[in-house]
Design an enzyme around this catalytic site. Structure first.
Site, short mmCIF file in Angstrom:
data_model
loop_
_atom_site.label_atom_id
_atom_site.label_comp_id
_atom_site.label_asym_id
_atom_site.label_seq_id
_atom_site.Cartn_x
_atom_site.Cartn_y
_atom_site.Cartn_z
N SER A 152 0.84 -1.19 0.00
CA SER A 152 0.00 0.00 0.00
C SER A 152 0.88 1.25 0.00
CB SER A 152 -0.94 -0.05 1.21
OG SER A 152 -1.93 0.94 1.12
N ARG A 222 -11.82 6.17 9.98
CA ARG A 222 -11.37 4.78 10.01
C ARG A 222 -12.42 3.84 9.43
NH1 ARG A 222 -6.91 1.70 9.79
NH2 ARG A 222 -7.01 -0.14 11.12
N ASP A 319 -8.77 -6.38 -4.69
CA ASP A 319 -8.37 -5.08 -4.14
C ASP A 319 -8.93 -3.99 -5.05
OD1 ASP A 319 -7.12 -2.81 -3.18
OD2 ASP A 319 -5.09 -3.62 -3.28
N HIS A 352 -8.03 -5.04 -0.35
CA HIS A 352 -6.74 -4.41 -0.12
C HIS A 352 -6.04 -5.00 1.10
CE1 HIS A 352 -3.77 -1.31 -0.61
NE2 HIS A 352 -3.96 -0.84 0.60
N ASP A 353 -6.81 -5.38 2.09
CA ASP A 353 -6.27 -5.97 3.32
C ASP A 353 -5.45 -7.23 3.06
OD1 ASP A 353 -6.75 -4.38 5.45
OD2 ASP A 353 -8.44 -5.52 6.25
#
Lengths: 387, 387
Positions: A152, A222, A319, A352-353
């Site tokens: 990232s 968040r 992602d 994405h994680d």
């Protein structure tokens, strides 16, 4: 603690008194970097790896702090026998400048005024981070990184390293990244920033002096960030439309599990993790600003033409924050330069994680490439073993 | 005003004193519906169309209010010679119950208490909207809608009509919709709701009594919503990384055009458009709750098995809020029932917003289907012309 863990670790600090000329034109007269190291630097000093962290990450990448059950954020991938094998490599990671975990940042004291920086901490960019990491490299007597590795926002720093210090990086491992943010990426960051800056407890960034924390804004930022890290598929599989109480209540409380999960993530970040709101702003700004090709007529191949590192680029199928297409832009630019580049598109449902999570194919690709990095060390080439 | 516009229009009001039994178990003893009509109801009373509006829409679908330069929200598609031709059809649209443009909602006075409802307005669902629209249908002496038409949340109401009042709807036109929200959809709604509810000016929904407006939360909710209506492609083409001032300033102000655009959209919604924050909550909740198949073991085909309408389903290629896959779920369920269904997937770069915008293929498909609806009118079948 499992046998393949590196065990207890502790952060170190480097105080730098050489001013840092920043991309914005600001100068940071002095600063501190918090960092951790794992493994041993070999005699040839050529087995050092730099890990670059992402938006909410820090220098605590692996191992455990005494009294803390939770390991560092990439413990799955760093340790004896893991893809980044600490039997072979000396691993370094620093908290990014502007961060809130030990390096100089908005929540630390400005030595020139004796007051907390708050919103006066200068805007920091990937280029500035890499420049400060280069100071750490010199401090650690490392002539050249065997590899710089990051996912990232960390992957963006890897790219910047390959451009700014081509002779100081042998391998560049760029994971789940992009050569620049899209308008949609910037828009998500802007909504998160507005949530923080519009929180009455933000006090124009001087919340520490006011003894407040813009918790609501941070939690919203968040929640939104987290939403973009997960894939639609994964959320569907993990939560679907499952009700929190097994039945609908028809009120404004949480009805669905996914709402409960997101609220928990937001609150944890803003309270337990106590992430600094100004740091969040700085990190998202640095993401927005990252666009190395803008200095080369938006020609990414030209931008990377002086890079001499060998590259491994990794993306994940679901992602959508930095989709595989974005990684392919990097790969294409490198191929245009006839650079040495490997590329893997890993099947994962985790969005994405995925770059943080266990995944067999990902581990295999990563381990295989790290074996190549290891094979290039002088100790390996000369047949010696420094273990 | 162009020659194919329906010209000046004015809203009407229907006061209903028959209590509405709502899906939540609440009862609304009396309520008001604001609505507009265009065109003329024919002698057979079989040329009436109901338009259902989306989250931030209202009953002002087409034509102009005196003194207002801006036409209704779907003026491109409704008027003489347009896909929904007011020379042929009598067009009806009401402001959804719980709305903030004239129908009973959180910003109106509860006749039983004499106070503004605020957060005490009951949770409303698609099923409740359709039930109230059915009361309007009876009031207008319409036995059966020639078609019920809607995009996004409007499309969900169309589906609900086809399920709840199968004999009252000949054609169902479902545009850019889904049979239920995904976990990701719900998560985006939840972030928007938190932004509103955490705004200190929200006062637990009693902001009207407190003479405040939760502008910051509303603006954030709108920014986020807007972001999900646009496609990544379209944002890239429209804004890319264009700088607002042509150069980077390295501060927390807006740097990129896309940030400026989003902020403007948010502020306009919260101030000029003065959208009611409680209505925003209600509408997003109604979206979350919509899941007609949940009453039929999650079997959408079984849910739609009693529907007797003919269907046109339309989706847009770059819509990621309700992607074409979601429309195909509806089409598949209808095909499983051997229902009469047409489906068009329209190429557009405009994301979810495409359902509101001019697009040649979309217009052609829409017009062709409306010709079919027209051909089924008794006036057409008997060869008469009521124009």
């Amino acid at each position: 603690m499992s046998s393949n863990s590196i065990g207890f670790v502790a952060p170190q600090r480097l105080k730098v008194s050489t001013p840092l000329d920043m991309m914005s034109g600001s100068v940071l007269p002095a600063y501190q970097l918090a960092y951790e190291t794992y493994g041993e630097l070999n005699e040839a000093k050529d087995n050092a790896l730099l890990i670059c962290h992402a938006l909410s990450g820090n220098h605590h990448v692996a191992g455990f702090y005494e009294g803390d059950k939770n390991p560092g954020w990439w413990n799955e991938y760093i340790g004896p026998g893991k893809p980044i094998d600490t039997n072979d490599f000396f691993v370094v990671c620093s908290n990014n400048l502007g961060g809130c975990h030990g390096s100089s940042g908005p929540a630390t004291v400005d030595p020139t005024t004796g007051k907390v920086y708050g919103p006066d901490f200068p805007i920091v960019t990937c280029k500035d981070w890499v420049a400060s990491q280069n100071v750490l490299r010199q401090h650690l007597n490392i002539d050249c990184w065997a590899a710089v590795i990051g996912g990232s926002m960390g992957g963006m720093q890897v790219l910047q390293w390959s451009i700014d210090y081509p002779e100081k990086i042998k391998h560049a491992i760029v994971i789940a990244a992009a050569p620049k943010l899209s308008a949609q990426n910037i828009a998500f960051n802007e909504v998160a920033r507005r949530a923080i800056m519009e929180d009455p407890d933000f006090h124009n960034g001087r919340f520490i002096e006011q003894h407040t924390i813009p918790k609501r804004g941070l939690a919203l930022a968040r929640m939104l960030g987290h939403l973009t890290y997960l894939s639609d598929d994964m959320m569907g599989e993990k939560f679907g439309r499952t009700l929190r109480e097994g039945k609908l209540n028809y009120n404004y409380d949480v009805e669905f599990q996914v709402e409960s999960y997101l609220r928990y993530q937001g609150e944890k970040f803003a309270t337990k993790q106590n992430f600094d709101a100004n740091t969040y702003l700085l990190m998202t700004k640095a993401l927005d600003y990252f666009d190395p090709a803008s200095e080369h007529d938006n020609d990414l191949a030209a931008t990377l033409s002086t890079a001499s590192a060998k590259f491994l680029v990794i993306s994940f199928t679901t992602d959508w924050r930095f989709a595989p297409e974005r990684s392919r832009e990097i790969v294409k630019a490198l191929l245009d330069n006839d650079a040495d580049v490997s590329y893997a598109e890993i099947t994962s449902q985790h969005g994405h994680d995925a770059f943080l999570l266990k995944n067999k194919h990902y581990e295999q690709v990563f381990s295989a490439y790290m074996a190549r990095v290891k094979a290039g060390l002088s100790s390996e080439l000369s047949g010696q073993n420094h273990d």
